[in-house]
Design an enzyme around this catalytic site. Structure first.
Site, PDB file in Angstrom:
ATOM      1  N   LYS A 131       0.820  -1.212   0.000  1.00  0.00           N
ATOM      2  CA  LYS A 131       0.000   0.000   0.000  1.00  0.00           C
ATOM      3  C   LYS A 131       0.859   1.268   0.000  1.00  0.00           C
ATOM      4  CE  LYS A 131      -3.510  -2.607  -0.258  1.00  0.00           C
ATOM      5  NZ  LYS A 131      -4.434  -3.223   0.674  1.00  0.00           N
TER       6      LYS A 131
HETATM    7  C1  LIG Z   1      -5.420  -4.440   0.974  1.00  0.00           C
HETATM    8  C2  LIG Z   1      -6.879  -4.279   1.016  1.00  0.00           C
HETATM    9  C3  LIG Z   1      -7.618  -4.522   2.180  1.00  0.00           C
HETATM   10  C4  LIG Z   1      -7.045  -5.202   3.390  1.00  0.00           C
HETATM   11  O1  LIG Z   1      -6.034  -4.522   4.012  1.00  0.00           O
HETATM   12  P1  LIG Z   1      -5.205  -5.288   5.156  1.00  0.00           P
HETATM   13  O2  LIG Z   1      -4.471  -4.183   5.849  1.00  0.00           O
HETATM   14  O3  LIG Z   1      -4.301  -6.236   4.460  1.00  0.00           O
HETATM   15  O4  LIG Z   1      -6.182  -5.957   6.042  1.00  0.00           O
HETATM   16  C5  LIG Z   1      -8.958  -4.214   2.194  1.00  0.00           C
HETATM   17  N1  LIG Z   1      -9.571  -3.711   1.110  1.00  0.00           N
HETATM   18  C6  LIG Z   1      -8.904  -3.495  -0.051  1.00  0.00           C
HETATM   19  C7  LIG Z   1      -9.642  -2.914  -1.206  1.00  0.00           C
HETATM   20  C8  LIG Z   1      -7.549  -3.795  -0.133  1.00  0.00           C
HETATM   21  O5  LIG Z   1      -6.897  -3.624  -1.289  1.00  0.00           O
END
Ligand SMILES: *Cc1c(COP(=O)(O)O)cnc(C)c1O
Length: 386
Positions: free
Chosen positions: A185
């Site tokens: 991210k």
């Molecule tokens: C990465 C992601 C998540 C989950 O995030 P985590 O921190 O890994 O729990 C949720 N929604 C979307 C759209 C994502 O891309």
């Protein structure tokens, strides 16, 4: 051709992050403590509104606890776009409620607000808009619809730290927003997440739920300041963020503006130079796209998406598909009778994500551009102008 594989994404970790982690490790206080509080405050500051925040071990935990704190459970319905990761809908199932999948808008791949409106019933308790790839949902349109129908807005802002909707950062529009600090991210702690809200009561409720239903004073219980005594006030979970992760997040946050600027510069190169037959998702001057992902689509009459991916892999370029719509997965297929989402189904066949990360060089971007354009140029049967 370059020798080294160019991945879809790579975390942008510098010496600052390494130094910060070392400092926490040497401090002896590894779990939830002052670094987490500092990080929560810094994120609220960055978002620039009167917000409250709670650090967690993932965005998924944040989405789940937001639903729980909103009192959502068995018998309730929550509207979720089908164009998302498992997390967005799984958390609804965890509460006992039913995720109602919604089709998306072709230009942005964000939830189709008109279709969302049609899915609202008297059982609907919340909607979870996903700001896909870092481009914001039209919150000005969603807010009054939710307000009129008395449903909560829980934003899945996993892609959207730094994203702006009409000059205002994502995180302060809905009732709650959950950010992800997962390794790929825009801001990463390795793993991690945070819920922000302008409702202090909700945030404190989530904080308590994130640590066994125990009052937050318990975090001090091994300090001289703290007391051994704590009370379990309700049922809760173990989703707290720790000082190690928070210390990485603090440094990343300081660099975030610059990292997003870099992502946007790469996006500009792509937009200017990719073959005109490549379709891209929406970007406009009203909003600030933070480019967690850069997705392209190519008409399957020109080349199939799968073959395109294969050819790019042969040229050492990493790609992926965001997302395989939820309704196409075996588990969700079994859950619903209706599994026809015309826009999501059509786009899914033609879409792929190409390398996008802040540590990428211009040369990397030009390599991607040249190779994509070359693959398209070499396709058989293509005539000038046809
Ligand atoms: C990465 C992601 C998540 C989950 O995030 P985590 O921190 O890994 O729990 C949720 N929604 C979307 C759209 C994502 O891309």
């Amino acid at each position: 051709m370059r020798r080294e594989f160019l991945p879809l994404s790579k975390p942008d970790i510098g010496y600052g992050e390494i130094k910060a982690v070392t400092k926490v490790l040497k401090s002896g206080y590894l779990t939830t403590g002052s670094k987490v509080t500092e990080f929560e405050r810094a994120v609220c500051n960055y978002l620039g509104k009167d917000l409250f925040a709670v650090g967690l071990n993932s965005c998924t935990a944040g989405l789940y606890l937001s639903l729980v704190a909103s009192g959502i459970g068995s018998g309730d319905e929550v509207i979720v776009p089908t164009w998302t990761f498992a997390a967005t809908a799984h958390v609804v199932l965890w509460t006992g409620a039913k995720p109602i999948l919604c089709d998306v808008e072709e230009s942005s791949l964000n939830i189709d607000i008109q279709k969302m409106k049609d899915l609202i019933t008297r059982r609907t308790k919340a909607v979870i808009p996903v700001h896909f790839a870092g481009y914001p949902c039209d919150m000005d349109e969603i807010l009054p619809i939710a307000g009129k129908n008395g449903i909560a807005i829980i934003e899945d802002a996993a892609h959207a730290i730094g994203t702006e909707h009409k000059g205002r950062k994502i995180g302060s529009f809905g009732n709650m927003a959950a950010f992800s600090f997962y390794a790929t991210k825009n801001l990463t702690c390795g793993e991690g997440g945070m819920v922000v809200s302008n409702n202090k009561r909700i945030v404190e409720k989530i904080r308590k739920k994130s640590y066994f239903g125990i009052n937050k004073k318990a975090f001090n219980r091994y300090n001289k300041k703290g007391s051994w005594y704590y009370e379990i006030e309700e049922m809760g979970y173990k989703y707290n963020m720790d000082n190690i992760h928070a210390s990485i997040g603090l440094i990343q946050l300081k660099r975030l503006r610059k990292m997003i600027r870099r992502r946007r510069a790469i996006a500009d190169l792509y937009k200017k130079n990719l073959d005109v037959r490549i379709r891209r998702t929406k970007d406009d001057s009203q909003n600030l796209h933070s480019y967690h992902l850069f997705t392209i689509a190519i008409d399957k009459k020109i080349i199939s998406r799968d073959l395109f991916i294969k050819k790019l892999k042969q040229r050492n370029i990493g790609t992926s598909v965001h997302f395989i719509p939820l309704h196409r997965h075996p588990y969700y297929k079994r859950l619903y009778k209706k599994t026809c989402f015309p826009v999501a189904d059509r786009v899914y066949e033609e879409i792929l994500s190409i390398p996008m990360f802040s540590a990428m060089s211009d040369r990397d971007a030009y390599y991607v551009i040249e190779q994509i354009n070359d693959v398209l140029k070499r396709l058989p049967g293509r005539r000038k102008g046809g």
